[in-house]
Design an enzyme around this catalytic site. Structure first.
Site, PDB file in Angstrom:
ATOM      1  N   ALA A  69      34.517  -9.054   0.724  1.00  0.00           N
ATOM      2  CA  ALA A  69      34.250  -7.769   1.214  1.00  0.00           C
ATOM      3  C   ALA A  69      35.678  -7.541   1.926  1.00  0.00           C
ATOM      4  CB  ALA A  69      32.948  -7.634   2.024  1.00  0.00           C
ATOM      5  N   GLY A 113      32.023 -12.076  -0.276  1.00  0.00           N
ATOM      6  CA  GLY A 113      31.462 -11.346  -1.167  1.00  0.00           C
ATOM      7  C   GLY A 113      32.125 -11.409  -2.729  1.00  0.00           C
ATOM      8  N   GLU A 116      29.900 -14.091  -4.136  1.00  0.00           N
ATOM      9  CA  GLU A 116      28.487 -13.358  -4.274  1.00  0.00           C
ATOM     10  C   GLU A 116      28.711 -12.484  -5.510  1.00  0.00           C
ATOM     11  OE1 GLU A 116      28.700 -11.904  -0.341  1.00  0.00           O
ATOM     12  OE2 GLU A 116      26.683 -12.778   0.080  1.00  0.00           O
ATOM     13  N   GLU A 136      32.304 -16.693   5.630  1.00  0.00           N
ATOM     14  CA  GLU A 136      31.853 -15.494   6.462  1.00  0.00           C
ATOM     15  C   GLU A 136      31.535 -16.060   7.935  1.00  0.00           C
ATOM     16  OE1 GLU A 136      30.401 -15.809   3.425  1.00  0.00           O
ATOM     17  OE2 GLU A 136      30.465 -13.830   2.723  1.00  0.00           O
TER      18      GLU A 136
HETATM   19  N1  CAA Z   1      39.585  -8.479   3.203  1.00  0.00           N
HETATM   20  C1  CAA Z   1      40.809  -7.570   3.131  1.00  0.00           C
HETATM   21  N2  CAA Z   1      42.074  -8.241   3.167  1.00  0.00           N
HETATM   22  C2  CAA Z   1      42.076  -9.390   2.758  1.00  0.00           C
HETATM   23  C3  CAA Z   1      40.944 -10.094   2.496  1.00  0.00           C
HETATM   24  C4  CAA Z   1      39.875  -9.419   2.543  1.00  0.00           C
HETATM   25  N3  CAA Z   1      38.453 -10.240   2.448  1.00  0.00           N
HETATM   26  N4  CAA Z   1      41.337 -11.276   2.015  1.00  0.00           N
HETATM   27  C5  CAA Z   1      42.767 -11.286   1.707  1.00  0.00           C
HETATM   28  N5  CAA Z   1      43.158 -10.177   2.291  1.00  0.00           N
HETATM   29  C6  CAA Z   1      44.586  -9.440   2.255  1.00  0.00           C
HETATM   30  C7  CAA Z   1      45.337 -10.313   3.470  1.00  0.00           C
HETATM   31  O1  CAA Z   1      45.080  -9.317   4.922  1.00  0.00           O
HETATM   32  C8  CAA Z   1      46.849  -9.962   3.409  1.00  0.00           C
HETATM   33  O2  CAA Z   1      47.181  -8.618   3.425  1.00  0.00           O
HETATM   34  P1  CAA Z   1      48.440  -8.439   4.237  1.00  0.00           P
HETATM   35  O3  CAA Z   1      49.498  -8.792   2.948  1.00  0.00           O
HETATM   36  O4  CAA Z   1      48.658  -6.880   4.407  1.00  0.00           O
HETATM   37  O5  CAA Z   1      48.592  -9.290   5.410  1.00  0.00           O
HETATM   38  C9  CAA Z   1      46.632 -10.327   1.834  1.00  0.00           C
HETATM   39  O6  CAA Z   1      45.108  -9.895   1.188  1.00  0.00           O
HETATM   40  C10 CAA Z   1      47.190 -11.597   1.257  1.00  0.00           C
HETATM   41  O7  CAA Z   1      46.271 -12.476   1.987  1.00  0.00           O
HETATM   42  P2  CAA Z   1      46.775 -13.828   2.817  1.00  0.00           P
HETATM   43  O8  CAA Z   1      48.140 -13.443   3.268  1.00  0.00           O
HETATM   44  O9  CAA Z   1      45.913 -14.329   3.790  1.00  0.00           O
HETATM   45  O10 CAA Z   1      47.070 -14.825   1.714  1.00  0.00           O
HETATM   46  P3  CAA Z   1      46.786 -16.405   1.758  1.00  0.00           P
HETATM   47  O11 CAA Z   1      47.216 -16.895   0.235  1.00  0.00           O
HETATM   48  O12 CAA Z   1      47.499 -16.736   2.807  1.00  0.00           O
HETATM   49  O13 CAA Z   1      45.147 -16.797   1.911  1.00  0.00           O
HETATM   50  C11 CAA Z   1      42.788 -16.435   1.658  1.00  0.00           C
HETATM   51  C12 CAA Z   1      44.386 -16.421   0.912  1.00  0.00           C
HETATM   52  C13 CAA Z   1      42.450 -17.849   1.907  1.00  0.00           C
HETATM   53  C14 CAA Z   1      41.913 -15.780   0.526  1.00  0.00           C
HETATM   54  C15 CAA Z   1      42.770 -15.581   2.823  1.00  0.00           C
HETATM   55  O14 CAA Z   1      43.316 -14.326   2.580  1.00  0.00           O
HETATM   56  C16 CAA Z   1      41.416 -15.343   3.392  1.00  0.00           C
HETATM   57  O15 CAA Z   1      40.961 -16.437   4.041  1.00  0.00           O
HETATM   58  N6  CAA Z   1      41.011 -14.295   3.201  1.00  0.00           N
HETATM   59  C17 CAA Z   1      39.483 -13.931   3.808  1.00  0.00           C
HETATM   60  C18 CAA Z   1      38.461 -14.355   2.950  1.00  0.00           C
HETATM   61  C19 CAA Z   1      37.084 -14.089   3.472  1.00  0.00           C
HETATM   62  O16 CAA Z   1      36.812 -14.134   4.815  1.00  0.00           O
HETATM   63  N7  CAA Z   1      36.285 -13.542   2.905  1.00  0.00           N
HETATM   64  C20 CAA Z   1      34.902 -13.193   3.300  1.00  0.00           C
HETATM   65  C21 CAA Z   1      34.932 -11.618   3.786  1.00  0.00           C
HETATM   66  S1  CAA Z   1      33.277 -11.068   4.561  1.00  0.00           S
HETATM   67  C22 CAA Z   1      32.375 -10.874   3.172  1.00  0.00           C
HETATM   68  O17 CAA Z   1      32.680 -10.902   2.292  1.00  0.00           O
HETATM   69  C23 CAA Z   1      30.860 -10.245   3.514  1.00  0.00           C
HETATM   70  C24 CAA Z   1      30.010 -10.242   2.447  1.00  0.00           C
HETATM   71  O18 CAA Z   1      29.260 -11.494   2.310  1.00  0.00           O
HETATM   72  C25 CAA Z   1      29.798  -9.217   1.664  1.00  0.00           C
END
Ligand code: CAA
Length: 262
Positions: A69, A113, A116, A136
């Protein structure tokens, strides 16, 4: 955006009788915001209602199926915001209402998400670079789109707890061994494999395909006795279809069945 507007965060195409939906928000690694999920739901519903479509595929980019998400969009929400508005996952249930099969073709990250969403599909075909996770916990929340419920059903309590409590990722090989994905293929073969499976499904009798999906979901979501009875009722009902006559007559007469989907 309304459900009839041209989608901006997904692309939609057909390959024969297969509807292919590609998540297309590459800069954010396909982070799932409200607009994307609305567009996805509308595209799935359109394919579900289209007589010319027998199966659907949801896929992402090589780097990310979906990284979860949209964290930026929800960072400042309060409990009252999300509870009153049923925010973040309010329009996700549309995916589960689709009656034709939906295959997730996953490469790269399928996190939060994104994992999911893949689990809401009927089965997952993974590229060898796929990574699944429910991170999360690292954000001070828990999975909110069924992850704590579908993951243990798919991989058992031990691995589900491990993933939900530590936030660690599972690679494609571990995911296949654990039962989360049905097949792992080289990245460059992912869409061929998914399309092959989808086109095969499209060849079969659509009523029996839909009944099989309903029955397996019943097993996944309910109790055994209820599921067996549900299966029996649909099994018997399929004897009312022309396709059952065709399929069995073809077998008896040693020829290939040609189904009319009725
Ligand atoms: N939401 C919004 N933006 C996201 C995102 C997310 N879930 N995941 C990645 N992005 C964005 C980053 O902010 C980044 O944007 P900028 O270039 O503007 O800074 C861009 O995508 C690229 O990401 P990274 O630079 O972090 O790329 P990476 O290769 O270094 O890492 C990753 C990749 C490991 C997937 C890392 O991006 C990450 O950990 N993302 C978050 C994953 C996460 O926590 N997901 C759970 C979300 S909560 C949820 O989903 C609730 C639910 O159950 C419904």
């Amino acid at each position: 955006m309304s459900e009839t507007a041209t989608p901006e965060l997904i692309t939609v195409r057909t390959e024969g009788r297969v509807g292919v939906i590609t998540l297309n928000r590459p800069k954010q690694l396909n982070a799932l915001n409200d607009q994307l999920m609305t567009e996805l739901g509308a595209a799935l519903q359109a394919f579900d209602g289209d007589e010319g479509i027998g199966c659907m595929i949801i896929t992402g980019s090589e780097k990310a199926f979906a990284a979860g998400a949209d964290i930026g969009a929800m960072a400042t929400y309060t409990f009252a915001d999300v509870y009153k508005g049923d925010y973040i996952t309010r329009n996700w249930e549309t995916i589960r209402s689709v009656r034709k099969p939906v295959i997730a073709a996953v490469s790269g990250f399928a996190l939060g998400g994104g994992c999911e969403l893949a689990m809401m599909c009927d089965f997952i075909i993974a590229a060898d670079n796929a990574k699944f996770g429910q991170p999360e916990i690292k954000l001070g929340i828990i999975p909110g789109a069924g992850g704590t419920q579908r993951l243990p059903r798919a991989v058992g309590k031990a691995k589900a707890m491990d993933m939900a409590l530590t936030g660690r990722m599972m690679d494609a090989i571990e995911a296949e061994r654990a039962g989360l994905v049905s097949r792992v293929v080289p990245l460059d073969k992912l869409m061929d494999e998914a399309l092959g499976a989808a086109l095969m499904i499209c060849e079969f009798s659509q009523p029996s395909v839909m009944a099989a999906k309903e029955c397996v979901n019943r097993a996944f979501e309910g109790g055994l006795a209820d599921g067996v009875m549900f299966e029996r009722r649909l099994f018997h009902a399929l004897f009312a279809t022309a396709d059952q006559k065709e399929g069995m007559d073809a077998f008896v007469n040693k020829r290939k069945a040609v189904f009319q989907h009725q």
